[in-house]
Design a protein around this motif. Sequence first.
Motif, PDB file in Angstrom:
ATOM      1  N   UNK A 262      -3.180  -0.839   8.435  1.00 14.27           N
ATOM      2  CA  UNK A 262      -3.945  -0.903   7.185  1.00 14.27           C
ATOM      3  C   UNK A 262      -4.518   0.467   6.844  1.00 14.27           C
ATOM      4  N   UNK A 263      -5.017   1.174   7.849  1.00 13.03           N
ATOM      5  CA  UNK A 263      -5.583   2.508   7.632  1.00 13.03           C
ATOM      6  C   UNK A 263      -4.503   3.485   7.175  1.00 13.03           C
ATOM      7  N   UNK A 264      -3.321   3.395   7.767  1.00 11.67           N
ATOM      8  CA  UNK A 264      -2.215   4.263   7.351  1.00 11.67           C
ATOM      9  C   UNK A 264      -1.842   3.986   5.900  1.00 11.67           C
ATOM     10  N   UNK A 265      -1.775   2.705   5.523  1.00 11.42           N
ATOM     11  CA  UNK A 265      -1.437   2.347   4.143  1.00 11.42           C
ATOM     12  C   UNK A 265      -2.525   2.794   3.172  1.00 11.42           C
ATOM     13  N   UNK A 266      -3.788   2.632   3.553  1.00 14.05           N
ATOM     14  CA  UNK A 266      -4.900   3.003   2.674  1.00 14.05           C
ATOM     15  C   UNK A 266      -4.930   4.505   2.421  1.00 14.05           C
ATOM     16  N   UNK A 267      -4.669   5.289   3.438  1.00 15.11           N
ATOM     17  CA  UNK A 267      -4.708   6.750   3.307  1.00 15.11           C
ATOM     18  C   UNK A 267      -3.430   7.321   2.692  1.00 15.11           C
ATOM     19  N   UNK A 268      -2.383   6.499   2.570  1.00 19.08           N
ATOM     20  CA  UNK A 268      -1.118   7.005   2.042  1.00 19.08           C
ATOM     21  C   UNK A 268      -0.470   8.027   2.956  1.00 19.08           C
ATOM     22  N   UNK A 269      -0.681   7.869   4.273  1.00 20.58           N
ATOM     23  CA  UNK A 269      -0.215   8.870   5.239  1.00 20.58           C
ATOM     24  C   UNK A 269       1.300   8.993   5.288  1.00 20.58           C
ATOM     25  N   UNK A 270       2.007   7.964   4.858  1.00 25.05           N
ATOM     26  CA  UNK A 270       3.471   8.010   4.852  1.00 25.05           C
ATOM     27  C   UNK A 270       4.027   7.966   3.424  1.00 25.05           C
ATOM     28  N   UNK A 271       3.175   8.238   2.472  1.00 26.46           N
ATOM     29  CA  UNK A 271       3.607   8.360   1.092  1.00 26.46           C
ATOM     30  C   UNK A 271       4.111   7.069   0.478  1.00 26.46           C
ATOM     31  N   UNK A 272       4.975   7.251  -0.509  1.00 26.40           N
ATOM     32  CA  UNK A 272       5.498   6.102  -1.262  1.00 26.40           C
ATOM     33  C   UNK A 272       6.585   5.348  -0.509  1.00 26.40           C
ATOM     34  N   UNK A 273       6.922   5.794   0.679  1.00 27.82           N
ATOM     35  CA  UNK A 273       7.949   5.093   1.470  1.00 27.82           C
ATOM     36  C   UNK A 273       7.456   3.739   1.967  1.00 27.82           C
ATOM     37  N   UNK A 274       6.131   3.555   2.016  1.00 30.99           N
ATOM     38  CA  UNK A 274       5.576   2.294   2.504  1.00 30.99           C
ATOM     39  C   UNK A 274       5.620   1.255   1.388  1.00 30.99           C
ATOM     40  N   UNK A 275       6.454   0.244   1.577  1.00 33.14           N
ATOM     41  CA  UNK A 275       6.563  -0.835   0.597  1.00 33.14           C
ATOM     42  C   UNK A 275       5.408  -1.815   0.721  1.00 33.14           C
ATOM     43  N   UNK A 276       4.940  -2.043   1.941  1.00 30.63           N
ATOM     44  CA  UNK A 276       3.870  -2.999   2.168  1.00 30.63           C
ATOM     45  C   UNK A 276       3.477  -3.017   3.629  1.00 30.63           C
ATOM     46  N   UNK A 277       2.528  -3.867   3.948  1.00 29.74           N
ATOM     47  CA  UNK A 277       2.037  -3.945   5.318  1.00 29.74           C
ATOM     48  C   UNK A 277       1.632  -5.381   5.622  1.00 29.74           C
ATOM     49  N   UNK A 278       1.752  -5.736   6.892  1.00 27.70           N
ATOM     50  CA  UNK A 278       1.430  -7.088   7.354  1.00 27.70           C
ATOM     51  C   UNK A 278       0.467  -7.002   8.526  1.00 27.70           C
ATOM     52  N   UNK A 279      -0.562  -7.844   8.484  1.00 26.52           N
ATOM     53  CA  UNK A 279      -1.557  -7.904   9.549  1.00 26.52           C
ATOM     54  C   UNK A 279      -1.448  -9.273  10.211  1.00 26.52           C
ATOM     55  N   UNK A 280      -1.306  -9.270  11.534  1.00 29.59           N
ATOM     56  CA  UNK A 280      -1.067 -10.498  12.280  1.00 29.59           C
ATOM     57  C   UNK A 280      -2.282 -10.884  13.117  1.00 29.59           C
ATOM     58  N   UNK A 281      -2.800 -12.066  12.868  1.00 29.33           N
ATOM     59  CA  UNK A 281      -3.773 -12.711  13.743  1.00 29.33           C
ATOM     60  C   UNK A 281      -5.075 -11.943  13.905  1.00 29.33           C
ATOM     61  N   UNK A 282      -5.550 -11.287  12.852  1.00 36.72           N
ATOM     62  CA  UNK A 282      -6.852 -10.644  12.952  1.00 36.72           C
ATOM     63  C   UNK A 282      -7.454 -10.484  11.561  1.00 36.72           C
ATOM     64  N   UNK A 283      -8.728 -10.840  11.431  1.00 31.33           N
ATOM     65  CA  UNK A 283      -9.533 -10.507  10.261  1.00 31.33           C
ATOM     66  C   UNK A 283     -10.857  -9.974  10.779  1.00 31.33           C
ATOM     67  N   UNK A 284     -11.542  -9.245   9.941  1.00 34.84           N
ATOM     68  CA  UNK A 284     -12.759  -8.560  10.385  1.00 34.84           C
ATOM     69  C   UNK A 284     -13.804  -9.518  10.953  1.00 34.84           C
ATOM     70  N   UNK A 285     -14.086 -10.597  10.236  1.00 37.29           N
ATOM     71  CA  UNK A 285     -15.158 -11.498  10.656  1.00 37.29           C
ATOM     72  C   UNK A 285     -14.933 -12.098  12.027  1.00 37.29           C
ATOM     73  N   UNK A 286     -13.782 -12.731  12.231  1.00 38.36           N
ATOM     74  CA  UNK A 286     -13.513 -13.377  13.516  1.00 38.36           C
ATOM     75  C   UNK A 286     -13.339 -12.359  14.633  1.00 38.36           C
ATOM     76  N   UNK A 287     -12.826 -11.173  14.301  1.00 36.13           N
ATOM     77  CA  UNK A 287     -12.659 -10.141  15.323  1.00 36.13           C
ATOM     78  C   UNK A 287     -14.010  -9.660  15.835  1.00 36.13           C
ATOM     79  N   UNK A 288     -14.967  -9.449  14.933  1.00 38.32           N
ATOM     80  CA  UNK A 288     -16.286  -8.987  15.350  1.00 38.32           C
ATOM     81  C   UNK A 288     -16.989 -10.042  16.196  1.00 38.32           C
TER      82      UNK A 288
END
Length: 410
Positions: A262-288
């Motif tokens: 998510x951080x890589x996608x937010x910062x655009x570290x890999x440019x426009x090559x990133x079509x999308x991103x998937x996060x598996x089995x974690x959200x902020x609330x339950x993780x904390x």
Amino acid sequence: MDSSCGLEKRLGGVKDTPKLNVLNLPISRNYIPKFRMSNLQRSFAKVKLAGLPFEPPLAPKATLEGQVDAQEEVDDVQPLPESEPDEDSSSTSSASSASSTGTIRPNSKHLFARPNGLNAGRRVLDPLPWNDYFTQEHYLENVRPTETVIHHVYIIPPASKGPLFVSHHGAGSSGLSFALFAAELRKLLPNCGVLSVDARGHGETVVKTPEGQVKREPYNLDLDLLSLDLADAVRLLHAKLGWPHLPDMVLVGHSLGGPIVTDVALKGALGSSVLGYAVLDVVEGSAMEALQKMNLYLATRPKSFPSLASGIEWHTRSRTLRNSSSARVSVPSLLIQSPGTDAALQTSQPWIWRTDLSATEHYWENWFAGLSRKFLAAKGGKLLILAGTDRLDKELMIGQMQGKRLPLLG
């Protein structure tokens, strides 16, 4: 005339024969009724039995210590005798067919056949090699002013113009956590590629000082540094393999890997090559919330294992990993042989955890704080996969109600 009289004569004049209530027929005490399946039920049973997966028994304790060879283990399982053909297979009596469903004799040819595929000929707890699932591994040198990182990655390069799925594992795991994912994904998308990285302090990725000495724990596992490592590993691999440009990419992160991609996608570290991103089995609330119980979990798991096989067995028996093949390919990369010099320790408990998760406690909040906001704000397609929709935290719930596009599988 009573129809039972004729049958009584054929049975030798037995007069006190009991009656079988279901069929209401008199039979001799020494007579055992023979029930037969219809052709339809026989065929159905054979198809069902032939389709059952091969589930070998758990290896005996001696196997864990290497004292039972593979041939002895195979020989311990004796096939059932072949069933002889029924002399009256043409029977179509529904009553007798229904009564015979509990006496089907399995076809030994299918039930005890040697398994085909990647795991054929291997014992239940044998480690599986990485190249059963990936075609290449690379060590990518990344020289920075304060350190040198040797990124270790596994990859199946994409074919033609297929996309590249870039996967990042969770804390304490390794790039081989995505081995089975890679195999299954390639069945659905044969032209796609899969890249799976080892984070610093995990797997075979190594961090060195400017003087060339290998750094030991505690490692710097700040989220900004971990996301930089992922982006750099992709670009270094791009240069090493001579790709004309970065392929279209989908970033996939499990647990700790979720905040990283998510951080890589937010910062655009890999440019426009990133079509999308998937996060598996974690959200902020339950993780904390889960972090409060993490030390208790770490205190209850084994500190070491007498062998790799016992480490694999613990992961499957404890349901830490639900798939035995995944355990066999990934668990060996989570353990290292104890560097201690105590002979007794080397003999009884030689395998310890490669990554000391307790030493990473300083970074736990840094990994997950703000994850939901970043997930909603980053550009590109997004996918969140959870065990259930009830695990959404407040920010994600608000985002969903505001009409933000949030593909969710639960």
